[in-house]
Design a protein around this motif. Structure first.
Motif, PDB file in Angstrom:
ATOM      1  N   SER A   1       0.802  -1.373  -0.140  1.00 53.50           N
ATOM      2  CA  SER A   1       0.132  -0.107   0.167  1.00 53.50           C
ATOM      3  C   SER A   1       0.864   1.438   0.017  1.00 53.50           C
ATOM      4  O   SER A   1       0.576   2.171  -0.655  1.00 53.50           O
ATOM      5  CB  SER A   1      -0.960   0.134   1.287  1.00 53.50           C
ATOM      6  N   PHE A   2       1.998   1.269   0.845  1.00 55.92           N
ATOM      7  CA  PHE A   2       2.859   2.561   0.909  1.00 55.92           C
ATOM      8  C   PHE A   2       3.437   2.639  -0.504  1.00 55.92           C
ATOM      9  O   PHE A   2       3.488   3.875  -0.727  1.00 55.92           O
ATOM     10  CB  PHE A   2       3.893   2.356   1.938  1.00 55.92           C
TER      11      PHE A   2
ATOM     12  N   TRP B   1       1.257   4.736  -2.437  1.00 53.41           N
ATOM     13  CA  TRP B   1       0.958   5.851  -1.983  1.00 53.41           C
ATOM     14  C   TRP B   1       1.995   6.735  -2.642  1.00 53.41           C
ATOM     15  O   TRP B   1       1.991   8.093  -3.134  1.00 53.41           O
ATOM     16  CB  TRP B   1       1.181   6.126  -0.442  1.00 53.41           C
TER      17      TRP B   1
ATOM     18  N   SER C   1       0.970   7.498  -6.277  1.00 50.36           N
ATOM     19  CA  SER C   1      -0.133   8.569  -6.304  1.00 50.36           C
ATOM     20  C   SER C   1       0.427   9.850  -6.374  1.00 50.36           C
ATOM     21  O   SER C   1       0.304  10.837  -6.879  1.00 50.36           O
ATOM     22  CB  SER C   1      -0.891   8.288  -5.035  1.00 50.36           C
ATOM     23  N   LYS C   2       1.536  10.028  -5.434  1.00 49.16           N
ATOM     24  CA  LYS C   2       2.430  11.195  -5.292  1.00 49.16           C
ATOM     25  C   LYS C   2       2.924  11.597  -6.541  1.00 49.16           C
ATOM     26  O   LYS C   2       3.118  12.737  -7.038  1.00 49.16           O
ATOM     27  CB  LYS C   2       3.325  11.112  -4.118  1.00 49.16           C
TER      28      LYS C   2
ATOM     29  N   LEU D   1       0.437  10.746   5.979  1.00 53.42           N
ATOM     30  CA  LEU D   1      -0.253   9.435   4.831  1.00 53.42           C
ATOM     31  C   LEU D   1      -0.147  10.051   3.404  1.00 53.42           C
ATOM     32  O   LEU D   1      -1.120   9.604   2.717  1.00 53.42           O
ATOM     33  CB  LEU D   1      -1.561   9.265   5.353  1.00 53.42           C
ATOM     34  N   ASP D   2       0.786  10.855   3.137  1.00 59.38           N
ATOM     35  CA  ASP D   2       0.627  11.504   1.850  1.00 59.38           C
ATOM     36  C   ASP D   2       0.688  10.409   0.750  1.00 59.38           C
ATOM     37  O   ASP D   2       1.329   9.498   0.798  1.00 59.38           O
ATOM     38  CB  ASP D   2       1.801  12.586   1.558  1.00 59.38           C
ATOM     39  N   GLY D   3      -0.283  10.760  -0.075  1.00 60.74           N
ATOM     40  CA  GLY D   3      -0.522   9.754  -1.251  1.00 60.74           C
ATOM     41  C   GLY D   3      -1.441   8.743  -1.232  1.00 60.74           C
ATOM     42  O   GLY D   3      -1.919   8.288  -2.102  1.00 60.74           O
ATOM     43  N   GLN D   4      -2.050   8.698   0.097  1.00 61.38           N
ATOM     44  CA  GLN D   4      -3.154   8.049   0.433  1.00 61.38           C
ATOM     45  C   GLN D   4      -4.381   8.484   0.031  1.00 61.38           C
ATOM     46  O   GLN D   4      -4.725   9.759   0.342  1.00 61.38           O
ATOM     47  CB  GLN D   4      -3.343   7.659   1.935  1.00 61.38           C
TER      48      GLN D   4
ATOM     49  N   SER E   1      -2.615   1.321   6.636  1.00 62.70           N
ATOM     50  CA  SER E   1      -2.018   0.145   5.581  1.00 62.70           C
ATOM     51  C   SER E   1      -0.605   0.326   5.199  1.00 62.70           C
ATOM     52  O   SER E   1      -0.194  -0.575   4.829  1.00 62.70           O
ATOM     53  CB  SER E   1      -2.992   0.323   4.303  1.00 62.70           C
ATOM     54  N   ASP E   2      -0.086   1.433   5.648  1.00 61.87           N
ATOM     55  CA  ASP E   2       1.394   1.428   5.323  1.00 61.87           C
ATOM     56  C   ASP E   2       2.064   0.834   6.507  1.00 61.87           C
ATOM     57  O   ASP E   2       3.662   0.966   6.407  1.00 61.87           O
ATOM     58  CB  ASP E   2       1.831   3.124   5.041  1.00 61.87           C
TER      59      ASP E   2
ATOM     60  N   ALA F   1       5.002   3.200   7.950  1.00 62.57           N
ATOM     61  CA  ALA F   1       6.114   3.761   7.008  1.00 62.57           C
ATOM     62  C   ALA F   1       6.286   5.119   6.757  1.00 62.57           C
ATOM     63  O   ALA F   1       7.356   5.693   6.828  1.00 62.57           O
ATOM     64  CB  ALA F   1       6.096   2.899   5.661  1.00 62.57           C
ATOM     65  N   ASP F   2       5.082   5.758   6.873  1.00 62.79           N
ATOM     66  CA  ASP F   2       4.946   7.123   6.510  1.00 62.79           C
ATOM     67  C   ASP F   2       5.685   7.856   7.675  1.00 62.79           C
ATOM     68  O   ASP F   2       6.421   8.903   7.649  1.00 62.79           O
ATOM     69  CB  ASP F   2       3.583   7.572   6.085  1.00 62.79           C
TER      70      ASP F   2
ATOM     71  N   GLU G   1       9.225   7.750   8.058  1.00 63.43           N
ATOM     72  CA  GLU G   1      10.056   8.567   7.092  1.00 63.43           C
ATOM     73  C   GLU G   1      10.223   9.937   7.437  1.00 63.43           C
ATOM     74  O   GLU G   1      11.362  10.740   7.197  1.00 63.43           O
ATOM     75  CB  GLU G   1       9.462   8.793   5.641  1.00 63.43           C
TER      76      GLU G   1
END
Lengths: 558, 558
Positions: free
Chosen positions: A417-418, A421, A424-425, B260-263, B376-377, B380-381, B384
């Motif tokens: 999922s990550f 993301w 998506s970015k 959660l950028d990109g989610q 769901s990550d 990980a977000d 970072e």
């Protein structure tokens, strides 16, 4: 009792499809070397002259008018299209499901309604509309080309089916698709291969390739397809019909069956395909008039916008400026595609508009981003549908070894999922860069506005032989960007005009392959369409400008 | 030279923040046992009577009018809010960034513009607007509460910043947030904790908790927040201000920093928070008037819809029917929340509207679905962003052992892309069920329409002591459903009215905890707001009905 094998289930499904066809509509099968089949509906003797007159009425608005005024009854119109659809099916194998009984029952109801009320039940009153094999109808199967889905009868109509029914449309057939949908050709293990009506050695495109073949043969004048990467536009271009991919979530997709279902980063758009631009427009207007967001929670609350359609923000349609994308920097289009671009440019200029060259921006990255997202399940979605024992189709080439997996079909490692993301970015950045480039044209159009629309090939070639389509580089970017795109038929291949130039340097392996593939004589007469593209959610603008382009082409040719 | 430790970087950042505050605006720190701080801006002697008059003008439309007519200059208005923001910051620690020099420079420019042109530069001419610490401004840091982001200076403005600037707004402060944003309270390792201005032992909410505290103290009348699960609405409710979460992609988020950028399955919505409903409305109108989709490719092309705002599809606002959600089946709201619902119901009925009970539909599933997607990550977000050595905050409770990881904060196993597709399908089904239930009320409203809006708690409690917020069950469902929600301040806790009932049976562990937490005396005077909710993309409808609700409450109380 043992469970039947998938082959037995397929045989049973094919038998049931065959049995649903009235015997009196069967034609003498044309010989295999009769490649061109566009003429047969008129010559086979099955259709009466009135049925030919009805089914040759390409302009859907005219047909609706004749239905609304009772000049033609819905029963006779529906009968004519049922018959012609069956003829088409025998010529190019385009149907997956037929349900004429309920169609004719509904047609009779609507005729009765018109007599009793003196008015139509809705904007599509009495009009037969075909559906890609993704739109479940209560009581019917929707196999979408998967053996494992045979025998699954829907308990509910898809949202679009409900809305079409409310609008007075007559649903009568569903059309063939490729296994997994993720192909620009149409072939699956259940129904087999759909062929191009101009040349059965050629593909009608995909994934809405049953629709495009059916509409080209006028077995339908208006149908519903879906497009995640070109699935409405490529078959429309190949077969010479109009096709429209709206921005995603403009038309309702609730209740459809789909590939990669639940993937919403670059999702499927539902859209119409038609023998006429009026068909595209009435479809959009009809569905939007029924407030589809009341049935599909993902559909954007955006009714038909008459101001946008009147081009109020585009100089009322006077002196537009178009961007023309001559090639995407990856594959140089074959000569007839180039000529189509030139003809449109000339026609627009003659009509008082201007054109500027459009520099393709990161089209390779736009395609790579979409493919990474679509393939991020590592093939899990396909596997879930292939539980019958049926094999995954690895090539659309009839001569390919079915066990040989070409490189581009090898499943990728599943992504987390990550990781999605991150994609998506990346997609957001690509979209921003494209938007900025579009907006920046304001400085050079001379209209005080950015370009009003883009003109772009739908593929680097007209229809190709089965198994010869390449990755859909000309259509996927507009899915990644979420830009609406209308395919407009522009011309046909003319060998004397579309001669093959000498070329010795190529942009890419694909470019060289596309060049080598071209043979003007062999593809003589094949239709050529182009994409007309607007910014996200500019459906009405694209349709209105589509009428301007179509009219300019007509004016030029007369 | 060795890299400074994260603690050193934080110390430096705090020092720079402190140094940006003019010395003459420093107040004598109130004693720690002075819990209530709402009165201090008026009594501390820093603000002139004219500055008090300006900053007490809660109605943003009035303030804009006085700016537009030059009754008040932008420089004096901006100065007043800079000063009051600094007072507020000293009381509740609500700011993360101040940039008064550029604010006052811009204010002077706008004053000059007004003199020269005799007209405003845009709909927000001269108005100071605060920003949550997520909106980068060129040349400034946006730390979003992460030590690792100290020293990262933006090279570009966020799209919203550009648009606010074009509209004539004066940007002057950014406000504090919780680390990771995914909390309903506001605390991070860089700037520390933001407190509730009614009681500093209580939280101002989160994640837009710097905004809510600042606006409650009138250090700003209008600010921009963001909301993925309640981050605008919970702090607005806690602090007694208006807060609006639009449907996603209605306002531009391009260029923000985010968690959660990109989610994008259940994404962040940008929205305004204000001391007045007029502030919310002018913000929405101003931004939409600037065609934000020309700057943010993800923003839907949907201008302000005056017909929707006129409630044309809602009986022009006459005889509306509201659904009232008394509890969500998971946590029974504390007595003041219940009373707020009763008061709104009574006020609406007195104004000629009707109310029906709304049965909560699968709210637990709606919350679980969103949480599964956000987490769901597998963390990980966050990882970072925690590269500086700074620890992940595990509890908002000041007394918690920082090394103890409570169960609900333990990272979940990361999900695959395919698993998220399954969650998207589940979300779609939940949305459909909710939509169908909403539409089905047409049969019982007596208006010929489904309910026009829903009234619902924003939380089961008013503001709570630091570290005591529970999962945001009352706000998250509307993110999962993508329904716009407006928080309207309704009342304050009155111990004599809001007595604690006897209860011995509970719906859930959370329910029991919420019950046990309640002490009417201790939360006396805390604000209580409610959510007003419409269907997806009905921003204008919710704002118009919000005015009706606010007016009904005012009429009842007078």
């Amino acid at each position: 009792m043992s469970t039947p094998s998938w082959q037995e289930q397929v045989a049973d499904k094919r038998r049931r499809l065959q049995e649903a066809i009235p015997k009196e509509w069967l034609i003498t099968p044309p010989p295999d070397d009769k490649l061109y089949r566009m003429d047969i509906p008129e010559t086979c003797g099955i259709l009466t002259s009135r049925e030919l007159e009805i089914t040759n009425t390409a302009d859907v608005a005219v047909l609706l008018q004749k239905l609304a005024t009772s000049e033609w009854s819905s029963v006779e119109v529906t009968t004519a299209f049922c018959k012609r659809a069956i003829i088409a099916h025998q010529l190019v194998n385009c149907l997956a499901e037929v349900f004429f009984d309920r169609a004719l029952r509904r047609a009779a109801e609507l005729d009765e309604y018109l007599v009793q009320h003196g008015t139509v039940i809705g904007p599509l009153h009495g009009l037969p509309i075909s559906l890609k094999d993704q739109f479940p109808i209560k009581g019917l199967e929707t196999t979408m080309g998967y053996a494992a889905w045979i025998g699954k009868f829907a308990t509910e109509d898809a949202a679009l089916v409900q809305l079409l029914d409310e609008c007075g449309a007559i649903l009568y057939v569903r059309t063939n698709v490729p296994q997994t949908l993720m192909w620009a050709e149409t072939y699956n293990n259940v129904f087999g291969r759909t062929m191009h009506p101009h040349n059965i050695n050629y593909t009608s495109g995909g994934s809405s390739g049953g629709e495009s073949a059916l509409i080209a043969l006028h077995g339908s004048l208006l149908g519903a397809g879906s497009d995640i990467g070109g699935s409405i536009r490529i078959p429309s271009h190949f077969c010479g019909v109009f096709g429209f991919k709206p921005s995603c979530y403009r038309l309702p997709s609730y209740g459809i069956v789909n590939s990669l279902d639940g993937q919403e980063t670059i999702p499927t758009s539902i859209g119409p395909m038609s023998a006429s631009l009026s068909g595209i427009k009435v479809f959009m207007q009809a569905i939007l008039s029924r407030q589809p967001w009341r049935k599909d929670p993902n559909t954007i609350r955006a009714p038909w916008d008459q101001d946008a359609y009147a081009l109020k923000e585009h100089g009322n349609g006077q002196k537009l400026c178009f961007g023309i994308l001559w090639n995407d920097g990856i594959m140089i289009p074959q000569p007839p595609i180039r000529r189509a671009l030139e003809e449109v440019k000339r026609a627009l200029e003659q009509a008082g508009h201007t054109c500027i060259d459009w520099i393709p921006l990161k089209h390779g990255e736009l395609v790579a981003n979409a493919r990474s997202i679509w393939l991020s399940d590592g093939g899990a979605d396909y596997k879930e549908a292939l539980v019958s024992g049926e094999h995954l189709i690895n090539s659309m080439n009839p001569d390919a070894d079915p066990l040989d997996v070409p490189v581009f079909r090898r499943p990728r490692d599943p992504l987390s999922s990550f990781q999605v993301w991150k994609l998506s970015k990346e997609r957001r950045k690509l979209r921003k860069a494209y938007l900025d480039q579009w907006e920046s044209t304001k400085a050079v159009t001379g209209t005080g506005r950015p370009i009003d629309a883009l003109i772009c090939p739908a593929a680097p070639y007209p229809a190709v032989r089965h198994g010869q389509t390449r990755s859909s580089f000309y259509t996927i970017p507009w899915n990644t960007l979420n830009y609406p795109s209308l395919v407009i038929p522009v011309t046909k291949v003319v060998p004397s005009l579309d001669t093959k130039p000498e070329r010795h340097e190529f942009l890419s392996v694909d470019d060289e392959a596309v060049y080598n593939m071209y043979d003007s004589e062999r593809c003589s007469g094949l239709p050529v369409g182009l994409q007309l593209i607007g910014q996200a959610y500019q459906e009405e603008v694209v349709l209105a400008i589509g009428e301007i382009v179509t009219e300019a082409l007509r004016a030029k040719s007369t």
